[in-house]
Motif scaffolding. Structure first.
Motif, PDB file in Angstrom:
ATOM      1  N   LEU A   1      80.374 -41.199  97.744  1.00 14.09           N
ATOM      2  CA  LEU A   1      80.817 -39.810  98.307  1.00 14.09           C
ATOM      3  C   LEU A   1      81.985 -39.126  97.589  1.00 14.09           C
ATOM      4  CD1 LEU A   1      81.337 -41.168 101.998  1.00 14.09           C
ATOM      5  CD2 LEU A   1      79.576 -39.670 101.067  1.00 14.09           C
ATOM      6  N   PRO A   2      81.687 -37.741  97.362  1.00 17.36           N
ATOM      7  CA  PRO A   2      82.815 -37.072  96.918  1.00 17.36           C
ATOM      8  C   PRO A   2      83.968 -36.982  97.409  1.00 17.36           C
ATOM      9  CG  PRO A   2      81.194 -35.522  97.641  1.00 17.36           C
ATOM     10  CD  PRO A   2      80.625 -36.977  97.887  1.00 17.36           C
ATOM     11  N   VAL A   3      85.169 -36.918  97.047  1.00 21.58           N
ATOM     12  CA  VAL A   3      86.469 -36.735  97.814  1.00 21.58           C
ATOM     13  C   VAL A   3      86.670 -35.218  97.839  1.00 21.58           C
ATOM     14  CG1 VAL A   3      89.114 -37.024  97.580  1.00 21.58           C
ATOM     15  CG2 VAL A   3      87.292 -38.985  96.912  1.00 21.58           C
ATOM     16  N   THR A   4      86.960 -34.812  99.097  1.00 18.09           N
ATOM     17  CA  THR A   4      87.052 -33.492  99.215  1.00 18.09           C
ATOM     18  C   THR A   4      88.314 -32.669  98.436  1.00 18.09           C
ATOM     19  OG1 THR A   4      88.885 -33.936 101.349  1.00 18.09           O
ATOM     20  CG2 THR A   4      86.452 -33.661 101.859  1.00 18.09           C
ATOM     21  N   ARG A   5      88.040 -31.377  98.501  1.00 14.16           N
ATOM     22  CA  ARG A   5      89.117 -30.718  97.346  1.00 14.16           C
ATOM     23  C   ARG A   5      90.324 -30.799  98.037  1.00 14.16           C
ATOM     24  NH1 ARG A   5      88.442 -24.209  96.536  1.00 14.16           N
ATOM     25  NH2 ARG A   5      88.723 -24.532  98.810  1.00 14.16           N
ATOM     26  N   VAL A   6      90.887 -30.902  99.383  1.00 14.35           N
ATOM     27  CA  VAL A   6      92.161 -30.941  99.968  1.00 14.35           C
ATOM     28  C   VAL A   6      92.576 -32.273  99.794  1.00 14.35           C
ATOM     29  CG1 VAL A   6      93.225 -31.225 102.028  1.00 14.35           C
ATOM     30  CG2 VAL A   6      91.632 -29.165 101.893  1.00 14.35           C
ATOM     31  N   ALA A   7      91.873 -33.342  99.869  1.00 19.80           N
ATOM     32  CA  ALA A   7      92.506 -34.660  99.246  1.00 19.80           C
ATOM     33  C   ALA A   7      92.875 -34.900  97.876  1.00 19.80           C
ATOM     34  CB  ALA A   7      91.430 -35.725  99.814  1.00 19.80           C
ATOM     35  N   ARG A   8      91.699 -34.100  96.941  1.00 14.38           N
ATOM     36  CA  ARG A   8      92.232 -34.097  95.662  1.00 14.38           C
ATOM     37  C   ARG A   8      93.442 -33.602  95.132  1.00 14.38           C
ATOM     38  NH1 ARG A   8      86.697 -32.296  95.183  1.00 14.38           N
ATOM     39  NH2 ARG A   8      87.538 -30.294  94.469  1.00 14.38           N
ATOM     40  N   THR A   9      94.121 -32.886  95.973  1.00 17.82           N
ATOM     41  CA  THR A   9      95.442 -32.203  95.817  1.00 17.82           C
ATOM     42  C   THR A   9      96.790 -32.860  96.450  1.00 17.82           C
ATOM     43  OG1 THR A   9      95.244 -30.600  97.409  1.00 17.82           O
ATOM     44  CG2 THR A   9      94.350 -30.010  95.192  1.00 17.82           C
ATOM     45  N   HIS A  10      96.209 -34.075  96.936  1.00 15.10           N
ATOM     46  CA  HIS A  10      97.338 -34.644  97.872  1.00 15.10           C
ATOM     47  C   HIS A  10      97.637 -36.141  97.239  1.00 15.10           C
ATOM     48  CE1 HIS A  10      99.169 -36.890 101.243  1.00 15.10           C
ATOM     49  NE2 HIS A  10      99.149 -35.730 101.759  1.00 15.10           N
ATOM     50  N   PRO A  11      98.868 -36.321  96.905  1.00 14.57           N
ATOM     51  CA  PRO A  11      99.574 -37.449  96.645  1.00 14.57           C
ATOM     52  C   PRO A  11      98.872 -38.706  97.142  1.00 14.57           C
ATOM     53  CG  PRO A  11     101.131 -36.599  97.703  1.00 14.57           C
ATOM     54  CD  PRO A  11     100.134 -35.648  97.833  1.00 14.57           C
ATOM     55  N   GLY A  12      98.309 -38.913  98.080  1.00 16.65           N
ATOM     56  CA  GLY A  12      97.757 -39.943  98.687  1.00 16.65           C
ATOM     57  C   GLY A  12      96.353 -40.416  97.936  1.00 16.65           C
ATOM     58  N   LEU A  13      95.799 -39.657  97.339  1.00 11.07           N
ATOM     59  CA  LEU A  13      94.565 -39.929  96.300  1.00 11.07           C
ATOM     60  C   LEU A  13      95.370 -40.850  95.221  1.00 11.07           C
ATOM     61  CD1 LEU A  13      91.897 -39.935  95.423  1.00 11.07           C
ATOM     62  CD2 LEU A  13      92.366 -37.913  94.348  1.00 11.07           C
ATOM     63  N   TRP A  14      96.488 -40.603  94.637  1.00  8.42           N
ATOM     64  CA  TRP A  14      97.068 -41.419  93.463  1.00  8.42           C
ATOM     65  C   TRP A  14      97.487 -42.656  94.064  1.00  8.42           C
ATOM     66  CZ3 TRP A  14      95.175 -39.714  89.333  1.00  8.42           C
ATOM     67  CH2 TRP A  14      94.953 -38.591  88.987  1.00  8.42           C
ATOM     68  N   ARG A  15      97.930 -42.861  95.426  1.00 14.97           N
ATOM     69  CA  ARG A  15      98.221 -44.218  96.103  1.00 14.97           C
ATOM     70  C   ARG A  15      97.144 -44.836  96.206  1.00 14.97           C
ATOM     71  NH1 ARG A  15     101.851 -41.110  99.170  1.00 14.97           N
ATOM     72  NH2 ARG A  15     100.557 -40.910 100.877  1.00 14.97           N
ATOM     73  N   LEU A  16      95.863 -44.402  96.421  1.00 14.86           N
ATOM     74  CA  LEU A  16      94.727 -45.037  96.591  1.00 14.86           C
ATOM     75  C   LEU A  16      94.101 -45.655  95.513  1.00 14.86           C
ATOM     76  CD1 LEU A  16      92.193 -45.805  98.203  1.00 14.86           C
ATOM     77  CD2 LEU A  16      91.124 -43.683  97.873  1.00 14.86           C
ATOM     78  N   VAL A  17      94.289 -44.707  94.125  1.00 16.91           N
ATOM     79  CA  VAL A  17      93.947 -45.209  93.027  1.00 16.91           C
ATOM     80  C   VAL A  17      94.892 -46.308  92.466  1.00 16.91           C
ATOM     81  CG1 VAL A  17      93.809 -44.448  90.477  1.00 16.91           C
ATOM     82  CG2 VAL A  17      93.169 -42.836  92.053  1.00 16.91           C
ATOM     83  N   ALA A  18      96.023 -46.214  92.610  1.00 21.48           N
ATOM     84  CA  ALA A  18      96.901 -47.304  92.304  1.00 21.48           C
ATOM     85  C   ALA A  18      96.686 -48.727  93.207  1.00 21.48           C
ATOM     86  CB  ALA A  18      98.522 -46.880  92.696  1.00 21.48           C
ATOM     87  N   LEU A  19      96.411 -48.571  94.352  1.00 17.86           N
ATOM     88  CA  LEU A  19      96.103 -49.571  95.090  1.00 17.86           C
ATOM     89  C   LEU A  19      95.030 -50.256  94.767  1.00 17.86           C
ATOM     90  CD1 LEU A  19      96.760 -51.161  97.839  1.00 17.86           C
ATOM     91  CD2 LEU A  19      94.868 -49.838  98.897  1.00 17.86           C
ATOM     92  N   SER A  20      93.921 -49.394  94.391  1.00 17.05           N
ATOM     93  CA  SER A  20      92.514 -50.135  93.845  1.00 17.05           C
ATOM     94  C   SER A  20      92.823 -50.862  92.564  1.00 17.05           C
ATOM     95  CB  SER A  20      91.523 -49.200  93.705  1.00 17.05           C
ATOM     96  OG  SER A  20      90.513 -49.551  93.174  1.00 17.05           O
ATOM     97  N   GLY A  21      93.307 -49.976  91.494  1.00 19.70           N
ATOM     98  CA  GLY A  21      93.431 -50.412  90.100  1.00 19.70           C
ATOM     99  C   GLY A  21      92.252 -50.794  89.796  1.00 19.70           C
ATOM    100  N   GLY A  22      91.115 -50.154  89.944  1.00 23.23           N
ATOM    101  CA  GLY A  22      89.677 -50.344  89.541  1.00 23.23           C
ATOM    102  C   GLY A  22      88.944 -51.107  90.327  1.00 23.23           C
ATOM    103  N   ALA A  23      89.510 -52.007  91.252  1.00 28.15           N
ATOM    104  CA  ALA A  23      88.928 -53.061  92.162  1.00 28.15           C
ATOM    105  C   ALA A  23      88.398 -52.567  93.520  1.00 28.15           C
ATOM    106  CB  ALA A  23      89.825 -54.221  92.353  1.00 28.15           C
ATOM    107  N   PRO A  24      87.543 -53.014  94.130  1.00 26.14           N
ATOM    108  CA  PRO A  24      87.026 -52.296  95.337  1.00 26.14           C
ATOM    109  C   PRO A  24      88.071 -52.477  96.520  1.00 26.14           C
ATOM    110  CG  PRO A  24      85.572 -53.866  94.542  1.00 26.14           C
ATOM    111  CD  PRO A  24      86.662 -53.915  93.658  1.00 26.14           C
TER     112      PRO A  24
END
Length: 449
Positions: free
Chosen positions: A397-420
């Motif tokens: 699923l694509p991430v919405t444009r609003v979410a892509r500009t929000h710092p929460g996306l980077w928290r999600l990337v950091a939490l995942s670290g490439g894992a599910p």
């Protein structure tokens, strides 16, 4: 509380304003600062004293349960009806945060309400409970008059949409917000705030980037569908008819049976415009498995009063609002303070999430998104965009444009670290907006909004 037992929303108050200037001025007065001696009665009288520019403050009283609609009295010199002070007082009252408590009316307010009661043939007391039920025939007449105004507004809107399409969409880019603001004001005059809000959103579409004519046409089609739904509401199934009435902007009350559960607070975030701040709070029932939405409002840029701690659960009752597939609920009695609990919604795949949104559109074609928990997804960069990809399949699923500009996306990337990870959010036609996530061992819940 009024005789109906429900306070109005800020949108419903602002719909009473005679013009845009009054809405703006009234919104600025919808805070406790300039008011004193504010109070209300169980029968629908609201009063207060507002500090103005003169030496003497203005005395304002509103009868919100009038047989022919609201009535207003203010000592200010304004010729507008209602004036900005009456609007500000009603906005303060609508917040329902204790700033306008129940009590005994001062003499000046009591005299006006008593005189009005004599003129209208109603016996009332500003200090005690209602002496009788509201006149159902008067309520029916008010509802019929409002329906007639909305029908006239919808008919005018249909004509304006036809004129727009007849002349082509290109001129809309040069027209700017002016064209849509004028049309929105006409919908407010028709007492259809839901339509007014959707019309205002059209003004931003031509500046939304490449492909805006397609998006504008889509939004115009949805407006047309809503207008036709209103004009044919009596022929619709009960659930769809309730959805149309709600989308147009008719006030509704939560009438579903109370559901008691341990409600996990999944997410909470605010959206704001010049007139209103809206707070969305997502809950998930530990026993019912239901995901529900609480809405709270604040006027003039003020934060709504209702706030719940994300990540904790409260034992409480909620009641549903009418409408097919409606996730919105009203918060009822609370039985225990919020406390930690190890629960989370059951997750689905990205393909199942998209199918769930598609199914929900059958009940509500104007639905922006549905609440969904995605299980075992990985944030993946795709060119300049982000996707949430299933770990066990090739769907995403694509991430919405609003979410892509929000710092929460980077928290999600950091939490995942490439894992599910497991992610809760809103899935709609623009993509997926992540709001909350859990680590792989589910010991950590991270807020993304």
């Amino acid at each position: 509380m009024t005789q109906q037992g429900v306070r109005w929303s800020a949108d419903q108050v602002l719909a009473l304003a005679p013009d845009a200037a009054s809405r703006k001025a009234g919104s600025k007065l919808g805070a406790a600062g300039p008011w004193s001696e504010a109070g209300c009665s169980d029968e629908g009288a609201v009063w207060g004293v507002c500090k103005g520019s003169g030496s003497r403050p203005y005395q304002t009283v509103v009868d919100v349960a009038g047989g022919a609609g609201p009535a207003y009295k203010c000592s200010c010199p304004s010729r507008k009806f209602p004036c900005k002070h009456a609007l500000g007082l009603l906005l303060l009252w609508a917040r329902d945060d204790g700033a306008v408590p129940s009590g005994q009316a001062p003499d000046w307010a009591e005299q006006w309400t008593a005189a009005r009661g004599e003129r209208t043939g109603r016996k009332r007391s500003t200090a005690g409970p209602a002496s009788g039920a509201a006149d159902p025939r008067a309520a029916l007449r008010r509802a019929e008059r409002r329906a007639e105004r909305i029908t006239a507004g919808v008919t005018e809107l249909e004509q304006r949409l036809a004129d727009l399409l007849r002349g082509g969409l290109a001129p809309a880019e040069q027209a700017g917000y002016g064209l849509w603001e004028e049309t929105a004001a006409r919908m407010v005059d028709a007492q259809a705030p839901g339509l007014a809000g959707r019309v205002r959103e059209l003004g931003a579409v031509p500046s939304s980037g490449p492909g805006w004519p397609v998006r504008l046409l889509e939004e115009c089609a949805l407006l047309h569908l809503l207008g036709q739904g209103w004009l044919r509401r009596e022929r619709l199934p009960e659930g769809m008819s309730a959805t149309v009435r709600s989308r147009v902007g008719l006030p509704v009350s939560a009438d579903g049976p109370p559901v008691r559960d341990r409600w996990l607070v999944l997410a909470q975030y605010d959206t704001a415009d010049a007139k209103l701040t809206t707070r969305r709070i997502w809950l998930h029932g530990a026993d019912s498995g239901r995901t529900a939405l609480l809405l709270s409002y604040g006027a003039a840029g003020r934060a709504p009063e209702l706030a719940l701690p994300v990540g904790l659960a409260l034992e409480a009752e909620v009641s549903s609002y009418p409408g097919a597939g409606q996730p919105r609920v009203a918060l009822g009695e609370r039985f225990a303070p919020p406390a930690p609990v190890r629960i989370r919604p059951r997750g689905v795949t990205t393909a199942q999430a998209a199918a769930r949104y598609g199914a929900a559109l059958r009940d509500d074609p104007w639905l922006e998104s549905v609440p969904v928990t995605l299980r075992e997804v990985v944030p993946v960069l795709d060119g300049e965009s982000w996707q949430l990809a299933d770990a066990a399949s090739d769907s995403a699923l694509p991430v919405t444009r609003v979410a892509r500009t929000h710092p929460g996306l980077w928290r999600l990337v950091a939490l995942s670290g490439g894992a599910p990870v497991t992610v809760f959010g809103e899935c709609g036609h623009r993509g997926f907006t992540p709001l909350t996530a859990w680590s792989r061992n589910e010991e950590e819940m991270v807020t993304l909004c």
